[in-house]
Design a protein around this motif. Structure first.
Motif, PDB file in Angstrom:
ATOM      1  N   TYR A   1      41.682  30.035  45.004  1.00 21.80           N
ATOM      2  CA  TYR A   1      42.566  29.305  45.513  1.00 21.80           C
ATOM      3  C   TYR A   1      43.966  28.597  44.699  1.00 21.80           C
ATOM      4  CZ  TYR A   1      40.080  24.617  43.555  1.00 21.80           C
ATOM      5  OH  TYR A   1      39.363  23.135  43.118  1.00 21.80           O
ATOM      6  N   LEU A   2      43.636  28.068  43.123  1.00 21.55           N
ATOM      7  CA  LEU A   2      44.471  27.980  42.336  1.00 21.55           C
ATOM      8  C   LEU A   2      45.902  29.053  42.761  1.00 21.55           C
ATOM      9  CD1 LEU A   2      42.759  26.103  39.707  1.00 21.55           C
ATOM     10  CD2 LEU A   2      44.823  24.868  41.822  1.00 21.55           C
TER      11      LEU A   2
ATOM     12  N   THR B   1      46.022  34.656  44.234  1.00 25.60           N
ATOM     13  CA  THR B   1      46.190  34.597  45.637  1.00 25.60           C
ATOM     14  C   THR B   1      46.294  35.368  46.761  1.00 25.60           C
ATOM     15  OG1 THR B   1      48.084  33.748  45.015  1.00 25.60           O
ATOM     16  CG2 THR B   1      45.805  32.564  45.419  1.00 25.60           C
ATOM     17  N   GLN B   2      46.746  35.349  47.664  1.00 26.49           N
ATOM     18  CA  GLN B   2      47.143  37.185  48.424  1.00 26.49           C
ATOM     19  C   GLN B   2      48.415  36.531  48.525  1.00 26.49           C
ATOM     20  OE1 GLN B   2      45.883  35.394  52.769  1.00 26.49           O
ATOM     21  NE2 GLN B   2      43.734  35.997  52.366  1.00 26.49           N
TER      22      GLN B   2
ATOM     23  N   ALA C   1      47.068  22.059  40.034  1.00 24.68           N
ATOM     24  CA  ALA C   1      47.584  21.423  41.045  1.00 24.68           C
ATOM     25  C   ALA C   1      48.414  22.166  41.393  1.00 24.68           C
ATOM     26  CB  ALA C   1      48.120  20.309  41.583  1.00 24.68           C
ATOM     27  N   ASN C   2      47.996  22.805  42.994  1.00 26.65           N
ATOM     28  CA  ASN C   2      49.282  23.494  44.015  1.00 26.65           C
ATOM     29  C   ASN C   2      50.124  22.895  44.555  1.00 26.65           C
ATOM     30  OD1 ASN C   2      47.518  25.591  43.320  1.00 26.65           O
ATOM     31  ND2 ASN C   2      46.530  25.640  45.233  1.00 26.65           N
ATOM     32  N   ARG C   3      50.368  21.963  44.030  1.00 27.42           N
ATOM     33  CA  ARG C   3      51.634  20.763  43.899  1.00 27.42           C
ATOM     34  C   ARG C   3      51.925  20.410  42.613  1.00 27.42           C
ATOM     35  NH1 ARG C   3      48.997  15.929  44.075  1.00 27.42           N
ATOM     36  NH2 ARG C   3      47.038  15.717  43.591  1.00 27.42           N
TER      37      ARG C   3
ATOM     38  N   PHE D   1      51.261  35.491  38.607  1.00 24.56           N
ATOM     39  CA  PHE D   1      50.687  35.442  37.581  1.00 24.56           C
ATOM     40  C   PHE D   1      49.765  36.531  37.876  1.00 24.56           C
ATOM     41  CE2 PHE D   1      52.087  30.874  37.316  1.00 24.56           C
ATOM     42  CZ  PHE D   1      52.371  30.835  36.130  1.00 24.56           C
ATOM     43  N   THR D   2      49.500  37.631  38.525  1.00 25.23           N
ATOM     44  CA  THR D   2      49.002  38.347  39.178  1.00 25.23           C
ATOM     45  C   THR D   2      48.126  39.823  37.781  1.00 25.23           C
ATOM     46  OG1 THR D   2      50.233  39.759  39.942  1.00 25.23           O
ATOM     47  CG2 THR D   2      48.877  38.575  41.360  1.00 25.23           C
ATOM     48  N   PRO D   3      49.212  39.467  36.528  1.00 24.90           N
ATOM     49  CA  PRO D   3      49.220  39.954  35.434  1.00 24.90           C
ATOM     50  C   PRO D   3      47.606  39.692  34.771  1.00 24.90           C
ATOM     51  CG  PRO D   3      51.405  39.883  35.743  1.00 24.90           C
ATOM     52  CD  PRO D   3      50.723  38.869  36.731  1.00 24.90           C
ATOM     53  N   LEU D   4      47.624  38.188  35.129  1.00 32.36           N
ATOM     54  CA  LEU D   4      46.768  37.484  34.365  1.00 32.36           C
ATOM     55  C   LEU D   4      45.082  37.270  35.147  1.00 32.36           C
ATOM     56  CD1 LEU D   4      48.390  34.788  32.892  1.00 32.36           C
ATOM     57  CD2 LEU D   4      47.917  36.475  31.840  1.00 32.36           C
ATOM     58  N   LYS D   5      45.350  37.538  36.141  1.00 34.30           N
ATOM     59  CA  LYS D   5      44.095  37.272  37.518  1.00 34.30           C
ATOM     60  C   LYS D   5      42.511  37.813  36.468  1.00 34.30           C
ATOM     61  CE  LYS D   5      43.997  40.880  40.320  1.00 34.30           C
ATOM     62  NZ  LYS D   5      44.337  41.624  41.545  1.00 34.30           N
TER      63      LYS D   5
END
Length: 561
Positions: free
Chosen positions: A142-143, A149-150, A293-295, A269-273
């Motif tokens: 979720y982060l 994330t989607q 945090a997502n904020r 950040f998808t290359p680091l997932k």
């Protein structure tokens, strides 16, 4: 007592009956004087304001009511209720799991990390001392930082941590991956005491042709303080395309990724997932309160999660306050004997207790500037009717231990005697009379139905007679009269006739009996005054409603012409 023994010896030796009678009168006067000087029982009241009472908890700031055994107490809000929630991931090193949320225990692998109580941090902190150690974790899906994330864009995010470095160069956070021959990196490190943030190949341009920006680096202007607590925040505001580095509450470096609509860079950040995230490897010193945090966070948010609020090189501990309702003691100028707080103060904690009072009713929410609170230690002797109590609770340096208020205890004297009047002023003295002027007291219960009593005698404050009434009438066996009522000011002419009338009244009241010597040319007497409130004749069994004596004035009656 010496005068009484002398009068008795004089009576036994004397052969003159008149002298014997005078000695007996002096003896009787001495007995009545001793009785008159005694203090009647006081109307002392005790009041206990419990923490469970709504009266006590009129206004609570960062304070909650909880149970301590079978007793309710007021204490600072638990830290768990001040910590982040929702989609935040918070690591506070308070337990062996390292996480505040047990659901994330499976996401972490740790080695060579000690947990140590550190007063400048938040209780227990992570202590890194070995040349090689590791805290490795997989970020939850979720982060936005996880890359799982989607959507590909990171969105708003923040990373914050509190550190006490013992070396000028160290790595705080590192997440990297090699994919398709390209190096992807997200890191936060110390370089010669400065905080350095690197984002390598994680920015891509959104537009007609998608390209990747090689790297971006943010370096702090300020150096971190060695072997002292430092707060670091890295945040990204997607709407503004703004990346900011904040150290110890000061903005350091800002980068704007968003330009024109056709030239807009976004974090991805998808290359680091698939890559784990490593913390504090290598790093020497303390670390605590790590937050993802997502904020967008700021330094004010971070202070709520840690225990301490930085202010220069000092720290302000966590605080809360308690304010009670306003208590009515029932009578103007009631005398406060003592106020105390029944509280538990664990080691390292502190509590300040205060009060404010006034003779006129005031609103419980009245600002302190209009009626300041005073330390509780100064309450004894204060005279007022309406009373309000206040407590400020301060946690220990770790932010964990908190004072616990059980109750306030109040002891006060209900409807106390008035203050001592000013000494009477001699207006006129003749051969057998004197006119005195009495300055009025200001107490309401003296102004409304109070009275004054004028005493006189050959020695200061040794009463031989008193004027209770300006005139007297006899109704059956009862002597009634007009008291010396409150005036502005009071003028009273005392003659031998007036003394005789008051002596007749006093003879009917054994506790008032006295010699009542007459005035005569050439004689001198001391005069003084007391003030009585309006309950003087109605409730003498409950309290002493007569003030202490004023200072004396001396009057010598003139010789006849």
């Amino acid at each position: 007592m010496a005068d009484m023994r002398g009068a008795w010896k004089k009576f036994r030796r004397s052969k003159n009956n008149r002298l014997k009678l005078a000695a007996l009168l002096m003896l009787a006067g001495s007995f009545s004087l001793l009785a008159q000087e005694g203090t009647r029982p006081s109307a002392t009241r005790n009041k206990r304001f419990l923490a469970s009472d709504n009266f006590t908890a009129f206004q609570l700031i960062d304070v909650e009511r909880t149970q301590l055994g079978r007793q309710s107490v007021l204490r600072l809000v638990r830290r768990s209720e001040r910590e982040p929630g929702g989609d935040d991931l918070f690591m506070n090193f308070e337990s062996e799991s390292l996480f505040s949320n047990p659901a994330h225990q499976s996401l972490i692998l740790k080695s060579a990390v000690e947990l140590s109580v550190h007063n400048s941090m938040s209780g227990k902190a992570g202590l890194f001392t070995l040349p090689s150690h590791l805290v490795r974790m997989k970020l939850p899906d979720y982060l936005n930082l996880s890359g799982n994330t989607q959507r590909r864009e990171a969105g708003d995010f923040s990373f914050s941590a509190e550190i006490e470095p013992h070396a000028a160069n160290a790595e705080i956070l590192r997440r990297e991956n090699f994919k398709g021959g390209r190096h992807y990196l997200f890191s936060v490190a110390l370089q010669n005491g400065h905080v350095s943030v690197k984002l390598t190949n994680l920015l891509r341009r959104i537009g007609g042709t998608e390209t990747i920006l090689d790297s971006i680096e943010l370096v702090s202007i300020d150096k971190v303080k060695s072997q002292k607590r430092n707060a670091i925040i890295l945040s990204y505001d997607e709407a503004q395309g703004r990346v900011e580095l904040n150290v110890n509450g000061r903005e350091q470096t800002v980068k704007f990724l968003k330009r024109e609509q056709s030239d807009n860079f976004a974090l991805d950040f998808t290359p680091l997932k698939a890559a784990p995230l490593s913390l504090f490897s290598p790093f020497r010193g303390y670390a605590d309160n790590i937050l993802f945090a997502n904020r967008v966070l700021n330094s004010e948010d971070q202070r709520h999660y840690g225990a301490l609020e930085p202010y220069g090189d000092r720290y302000t501990q966590r605080r809360g306050s308690i304010t009670t309702q306003v208590f009515d003691m029932g009578f103007s100028a009631s005398n406060i004997n003592t106020i105390s707080a029944d509280a538990e103060l664990p080691r390292g904690t502190h509590a300040d207790f205060s009060f404010r009072c006034h003779n006129r009713r005031f609103d419980a929410a009245l600002i302190p500037a209009a009626l300041p609170f005073q330390p509780l230690a100064t309450a004894a002797g204060s005279k007022c009717r309406f009373l309000q109590l206040h407590a400020q609770l301060t946690a220990d340096n770790a932010g964990e231990a908190t004072p616990a208020l059980k109750a306030f205890n109040l002891e006060y004297r209900e409807n106390p005697p008035p203050e001592r009047p000013l000494p009477p002023r001699v207006v006129k003295a003749t051969a057998e009379s004197v006119t005195l002027e009495i300055a009025p007291n200001s107490e309401l219960d003296v102004v409304k139905g109070g009275r004054y009593i004028v005493y006189y005698g050959h020695k200061p404050h040794r009463s031989e007679g008193a004027v209770y009434y300006t005139s007297t009438t006899v109704q059956g066996a009862t002597v009634k009269g007009e008291p010396i009522l409150h005036r502005v000011p009071v003028r009273l002419t005392i003659t031998n006739d007036l003394l005789a009338r008051n002596k007749y009244y006093a003879d009917q009241n054994p506790r008032f009996k006295s010699r009542y010597p007459f005035f005569a040319p050439g004689l001198g007497y001391y005069f003084w005054v007391t003030a009585c409130d309006n309950a003087y004749t109605d409730a003498q069994e409950f309290a002493d409603h007569e003030s202490g004596p004023s200072d004396t004035v001396f009057v010598r009656f003139s010789h006849s012409p």
